[in-house]
Design a protein around this motif. Structure first.
Motif, PDB file in Angstrom:
ATOM      1  N   ALA A 109       0.827  -1.207   0.000  1.00  0.00           N
ATOM      2  CA  ALA A 109       0.000   0.000   0.000  1.00  0.00           C
ATOM      3  C   ALA A 109       0.865   1.263   0.000  1.00  0.00           C
ATOM      4  N   ALA A 110       1.932   1.268   0.801  1.00  0.00           N
ATOM      5  CA  ALA A 110       2.828   2.428   0.831  1.00  0.00           C
ATOM      6  C   ALA A 110       3.495   2.627  -0.521  1.00  0.00           C
ATOM      7  N   CYS A 111       3.892   1.540  -1.177  1.00  0.00           N
ATOM      8  CA  CYS A 111       4.497   1.639  -2.511  1.00  0.00           C
ATOM      9  C   CYS A 111       3.513   2.215  -3.521  1.00  0.00           C
ATOM     10  N   LEU A 112       2.267   1.761  -3.471  1.00  0.00           N
ATOM     11  CA  LEU A 112       1.266   2.239  -4.421  1.00  0.00           C
ATOM     12  C   LEU A 112       1.045   3.737  -4.277  1.00  0.00           C
ATOM     13  N   LEU A 113       0.885   4.214  -3.053  1.00  0.00           N
ATOM     14  CA  LEU A 113       0.657   5.643  -2.845  1.00  0.00           C
ATOM     15  C   LEU A 113       1.881   6.463  -3.224  1.00  0.00           C
ATOM     16  N   ALA A 114       3.067   5.972  -2.895  1.00  0.00           N
ATOM     17  CA  ALA A 114       4.286   6.693  -3.279  1.00  0.00           C
ATOM     18  C   ALA A 114       4.427   6.742  -4.794  1.00  0.00           C
ATOM     19  N   PHE A 115       4.094   5.643  -5.460  1.00  0.00           N
ATOM     20  CA  PHE A 115       4.143   5.613  -6.922  1.00  0.00           C
ATOM     21  C   PHE A 115       3.192   6.649  -7.509  1.00  0.00           C
ATOM     22  N   ARG A 116       1.987   6.744  -6.956  1.00  0.00           N
ATOM     23  CA  ARG A 116       1.023   7.726  -7.463  1.00  0.00           C
ATOM     24  C   ARG A 116       1.511   9.154  -7.269  1.00  0.00           C
ATOM     25  N   GLU A 117       2.094   9.442  -6.123  1.00  0.00           N
ATOM     26  CA  GLU A 117       2.421  10.820  -5.782  1.00  0.00           C
ATOM     27  C   GLU A 117       3.770  11.274  -6.322  1.00  0.00           C
ATOM     28  N   ALA A 118       4.713  10.396  -6.475  1.00  0.00           N
ATOM     29  CA  ALA A 118       6.072  10.799  -6.864  1.00  0.00           C
ATOM     30  C   ALA A 118       6.119  11.256  -8.314  1.00  0.00           C
ATOM     31  N   GLU A 119       6.907  12.276  -8.548  1.00  0.00           N
ATOM     32  CA  GLU A 119       7.181  12.757  -9.908  1.00  0.00           C
ATOM     33  C   GLU A 119       8.640  12.470 -10.196  1.00  0.00           C
ATOM     34  N   ALA A 299      20.178   8.465   2.230  1.00  0.00           N
ATOM     35  CA  ALA A 299      19.964   9.911   2.370  1.00  0.00           C
ATOM     36  C   ALA A 299      18.472  10.226   2.418  1.00  0.00           C
ATOM     37  N   ALA A 300      17.677   9.579   1.563  1.00  0.00           N
ATOM     38  CA  ALA A 300      16.234   9.803   1.573  1.00  0.00           C
ATOM     39  C   ALA A 300      15.635   9.377   2.905  1.00  0.00           C
ATOM     40  N   ALA A 301      16.040   8.214   3.392  1.00  0.00           N
ATOM     41  CA  ALA A 301      15.536   7.742   4.680  1.00  0.00           C
ATOM     42  C   ALA A 301      15.969   8.665   5.819  1.00  0.00           C
ATOM     43  N   ARG A 362       6.830   7.939   2.834  1.00  0.00           N
ATOM     44  CA  ARG A 362       7.587   9.170   2.598  1.00  0.00           C
ATOM     45  C   ARG A 362       8.989   8.865   2.067  1.00  0.00           C
ATOM     46  N   ILE A 363       9.611   7.797   2.556  1.00  0.00           N
ATOM     47  CA  ILE A 363      10.934   7.407   2.044  1.00  0.00           C
ATOM     48  C   ILE A 363      10.823   7.027   0.571  1.00  0.00           C
ATOM     49  N   TYR A 364       9.827   6.212   0.227  1.00  0.00           N
ATOM     50  CA  TYR A 364       9.666   5.783  -1.162  1.00  0.00           C
ATOM     51  C   TYR A 364       9.399   6.976  -2.082  1.00  0.00           C
ATOM     52  N   GLU A 365       8.532   7.865  -1.647  1.00  0.00           N
ATOM     53  CA  GLU A 365       8.212   9.028  -2.480  1.00  0.00           C
ATOM     54  C   GLU A 365       9.444   9.919  -2.656  1.00  0.00           C
ATOM     55  N   THR A 366      10.177  10.143  -1.574  1.00  0.00           N
ATOM     56  CA  THR A 366      11.379  10.976  -1.642  1.00  0.00           C
ATOM     57  C   THR A 366      12.392  10.383  -2.610  1.00  0.00           C
TER      58      THR A 366
END
Length: 372
Positions: A109-119, A299-301, A362-366
């Motif tokens: 679920a965290a991966c899916l949301l990060a995938f949607r939000e990340a540019e 660094a992202a984490a 947040r780590i995945y999105e970053t």
């Protein structure tokens, strides 16, 4: 972030220990409803999606990777009997309880949301993948790789929380593999009153076991950290009745492998007449081969932990095999980063902390938005 907890509960509630289809359907439907990504559902049931860098032949790909199969639930984790019925999901005191919450539908679920939000930055394709069959030897990951899934980099969202210290989600840059094998000793049956008329397979197996005990466990160094595997005889089966010299004896060996090294079990078989060695399963280890990517992930984490007022994460080594091993074997540089804490997966009280899921998101999105 209520959406993340709700999506986790939705996925955890779907039974997926015998048939992952319904869970895959839910993930695919969410991606189609929530994103404009290029979505694939392969013959094995894996769900893959891609965004960004559609016209750049030199673009690299970063994949966020999870799996939606789970191990069989305990009776208390279902609404029926004998693992039948829907899965029971509960949210209390900041945690979500249920089969697969930690391993690893919460991280999916965290991966899916990060995938949607990340540019993703210019020159980068971002992918998300949820595999089937991770709990039975990585069948989904292996199928996807055979069909051409070949990201340059991957964050595999298995557990890495509280490895270096409490309250942090670390970045695992290596993990052990597991090789399961069998030494098969063959002999000649005879009546036990005349043992010299036969060849005792158990004696031959015992000699082979002595050879195994003399072997060094595999070891390697990754990012300055010493990774040591293990080697153990775990089962011995031989003989059929009390008055017959056994003609067959099997010795089961559990070996935890490390990047670039294996114990020399072939030698144990070759040293004893009448003994053969068979490999039953070989889940590969993983070591990240790209320092820049490993440092970028840390660094992202670290940035996310700092923003949340938490202690700094570290590069760590994970003791368990994951689908990162199959990806690394195929040429993908991997790290492991996820919400599950040690001791949560596969238990009757399996759970995941909602705030840690948010941290991972947040780590995945970053990282998904970062050039490295």
């Amino acid at each position: 972030m209520r959406e993340l907890a709700d999506l986790t509960e939705e996925l955890v509630a779907i039974p997926s220990h015998e048939d992952e289809t319904a869970a895959g359907d839910a993930i695919e439907a969410w991606l189609r409803d929530e994103t404009d990504a290029r979505i694939e559902r392969d013959d094995a049931g894996n769900v893959l999606a891609y965004k960004g860098a559609t016209d750049d032949p030199d673009a690299d790909t970063l994949a966020l990777v999870g799996h939606h199969d789970v191990v069989p639930p305990a009776d208390r984790q279902t609404t029926g009997e004998g693992n039948a019925g829907d899965y029971v999901v509960e949210r209390r005191e900041g945690r979500i309880y249920g089969r697969g919450a930690a391993d690893m539908k919460g991280a999916v679920a965290a991966c899916l949301l990060a995938f949607r939000e990340a540019e993703p930055p210019a020159g980068r394709e971002l992918a998300v993948a949820s595999f089937v069959g991770e709990e039975v030897g990585g069948t989904g990951a292996r199928h996807a790789i055979e069909e051409g899934f070949a990201p340059d980099y991957a964050v595999v969202a298995e557990g890495s929380t509280e490895y270096s210290k409490p309250g942090v989600t670390d970045i695992a840059v290596a993990h052990k593999g597991r090789r399961a094998s069998t030494l098969v000793a063959s002999g000649v049956a005879a009546h036990a009153s005349e043992p010299e008329a036969g060849e005792n397979a158990i004696y031959r197996a015992s000699d082979a076991i002595d050879e195994v005990r003399g072997l060094a466990a595999p070891s390697a160094t990754v990012f300055g950290e010493r990774v040591t595997g293990s080697l153990a005889v775990t089962m011995v089966h031989g003989g059929e009745t009390w008055n017959v010299i056994p003609e067959r004896c099997e010795v089961t060996i559990d070996e935890r492998t490390v990047p670039g090294d294996r114990a020399d079990l072939a030698r144990a078989a070759e040293a004893v007449d009448g003994v053969d060695w068979e490999i039953d399963q070989d889940l590969p280890p993983m070591a990240c081969g790209d320092d820049t990517f490993a440092d970028a992930a840390l660094a992202a984490a670290s940035e996310v932990h700092d923003e949340l007022g938490l202690d700094a994460p570290e590069h760590v080594v994970k003791p368990h095999a994951t689908d990162a091993g199959w990806l690394a074997e195929a040429g993908t540089d991997c790290v492991v980063c996820g919400a599950s804490e040690p001791g949560e997966a596969h238990t009757e009280s399996e759970s995941v902390a909602v705030d840690v899921l948010e941290r991972c998101y947040r780590i995945y999105e970053t990282l998904g938005e970062r050039a490295f």
